[in-house]
Design a protein around this motif. Structure first.
Motif, PDB file in Angstrom:
ATOM      1  N   HIS A   1      -6.766   1.452   0.946  1.00 34.67           N
ATOM      2  CA  HIS A   1      -7.027   0.011   0.861  1.00 34.67           C
ATOM      3  C   HIS A   1      -7.276  -0.452  -0.576  1.00 34.67           C
ATOM      4  O   HIS A   1      -7.779  -1.554  -0.790  1.00 34.67           O
TER       5      HIS A   1
ATOM      6  N   PRO B   1       0.787  -1.238   0.000  1.00 36.71           N
ATOM      7  CA  PRO B   1       0.000   0.000   0.000  1.00 36.71           C
ATOM      8  C   PRO B   1       0.819   1.288   0.000  1.00 36.71           C
ATOM      9  O   PRO B   1       0.290   2.355  -0.273  1.00 36.71           O
TER      10      PRO B   1
ATOM     11  N   ASP C   1      -5.107  -1.312  -2.677  1.00 37.64           N
ATOM     12  CA  ASP C   1      -4.230  -2.450  -2.954  1.00 37.64           C
ATOM     13  C   ASP C   1      -4.902  -3.761  -2.582  1.00 37.64           C
ATOM     14  O   ASP C   1      -4.792  -4.762  -3.313  1.00 37.64           O
TER      15      ASP C   1
END
Length: 386
Positions: free
Chosen positions: A363, A317, A365
């Motif tokens: 989030h 991330p 990723d």
């Protein structure tokens, strides 16, 4: 609005100083998707209306100059009528209407589209065929009318990073003139983190004209309050373990907290919400985010863009070097530079520092790894020689 007291107080101070005839920096709220920028703008609108300000709202989209002029002209026309009904217009208001009419004629010289003000355009104002000069003329005329009426106009621009350089430059230049003349027109925007750099590139004095407060995830205690207080209002309560688990799952992002809270409410029997209830709600929570918050962004991407996002997600991330993403895709950074630029232009990536790119969506990723389980890089196109 939990955890956003500083921004609300800054906005109140901004309006109060302008009302007192003083200058104050406008502000642009920055942050990733899902941190509550749009909700904050809505709260600013409420506060401005309570102080009898005229509010001009615009969700910016990527438009050419003509469409941008149309958007601004139609909203400023409404603002002019809100400042004063036509029957009570003074000479300043009639002048403002004439300047605005000139501004609309610069969109369509034949007059097939106009602001519907039923006044003649005034020569020499807002007819320079230069967006910055024209918008400044309009702001000056409306600002003078507003000042005469003892009121102010606040522009609330969401997704402000989608203004192109010429449009952003024009807005900054017009606002700068408002500050110099101490006229009651100000702007508060919301945008992705790159807007501060974009504003500085458009006009070097933007850093003196604006503050760029960044909002991020909620502090753990604020995140817990954001979930527990609404539940208490409905006669339910979270256990400490449930709240801790919810903060861990959402990372403290306001929108994610909202969606998780909704999902928990559908599965928990109550009135006590346990950690097991929170865990049971996760599949529904993730499915809702995948379908609405995440999917609409991925669906706009081409096959190569999806591969780039997948390679970034595989790395994690945090922000990543262009060369590291290229290595995962077995390509060169130079070859993938256009794809990276396209994703930044689409608002899916931003550059927190030179040479690095990061997701604008928290989030994202995790979602990409769920939605695109296998990295499949399209083959390079070979250009035929003539």
């Amino acid at each position: 609005m939990v955890g956003r007291d500083d921004q609300l107080e800054s906005f109140t101070l901004l309006l109060a100083r302008i009302e007192a005839g003083r200058t104050e920096q406008s502000m642009i709220i920055t942050g990733l998707r899902g941190v509550g920028k749009t909700v904050l703008l809505g709260q600013f609108r409420t506060k401005a209306l309570e102080r009898d300000w005229v509010v001009v709202e615009l969700e910016v989209s990527k438009n050419d100059e003509s469409e941008f002029r149309r958007d601004m002209a139609s909203r400023l026309r409404t603002a002019l009528f809100e400042l004063s009904p036509r029957a009570r217009w003074t000479e300043r208001f009639r002048h403002a209407a004439a300047v605005l009419q000139s501004f609309t004629l610069s969109v369509d010289a034949k007059g097939t589209w106009s602001a519907g003000l039923d006044v003649d355009a005034v020569e020499g104002f807002a007819d320079h065929q230069n967006l910055a000069l024209d918008l400044t003329d309009v702001f000056l005329a409306i600002g003078q009318a507003a000042s005469e009426g003892g009121r102010g106009v606040v522009l609330l621009f969401d997704e402000i990073q989608f203004l192109n350089k010429q449009q952003l430059e024009a807005v900054i230049e017009a606002l700068h003139k408002m500050v110099q003349r101490k006229l009651p027109i100000t702007l508060v925007g919301a945008g992705l983190p790159q807007i501060a750099e974009l504003a500085g590139d458009a006009k070097s004095y933007a850093e003196r004209l604006f503050t760029f407060p960044a909002i991020d995830v909620l502090a753990p205690e604020d995140a817990r309050t954001a979930l527990s207080r609404p539940a208490q209002d409905e006669g339910a309560r979270y256990t400490d373990e449930a709240l801790s688990e919810a903060v861990t799952i959402t990372g403290g992002y306001p929108y994610f907290l909202q969606e998780l809270g909704y999902a928990v409410w559908t599965v928990a029997e109550g009135p006590v919400i346990s950690r097991d209830d929170v865990l049971a709600a996760v599949p529904g929570y993730e499915a809702k985010l995948d379908e609405s918050f995440f999917r609409v962004r991925l669906d706009r991407a081409t096959a190569l863009q999806r591969s780039y996002l997948r390679a970034m997600a595989q790395l994690g991330p945090q922000p990543h070097k262009a060369s590291d993403v290229a290595e995962v895709m077995r390509r060169t950074s130079q070859n993938l530079a256009p794809t990276r630029a396209e994703l930044i232009n689409m608002g899916l990536l931003y550059t927190p520092e030179h040479g690095y790119a990061a997701f604008t969506v928290p989030h994202f990723d995790r979602f990409i790894m769920r939605a695109v389980p296998v990295l499949d890089v399209p083959p390079l196109r070979r250009h035929s020689r003539r």
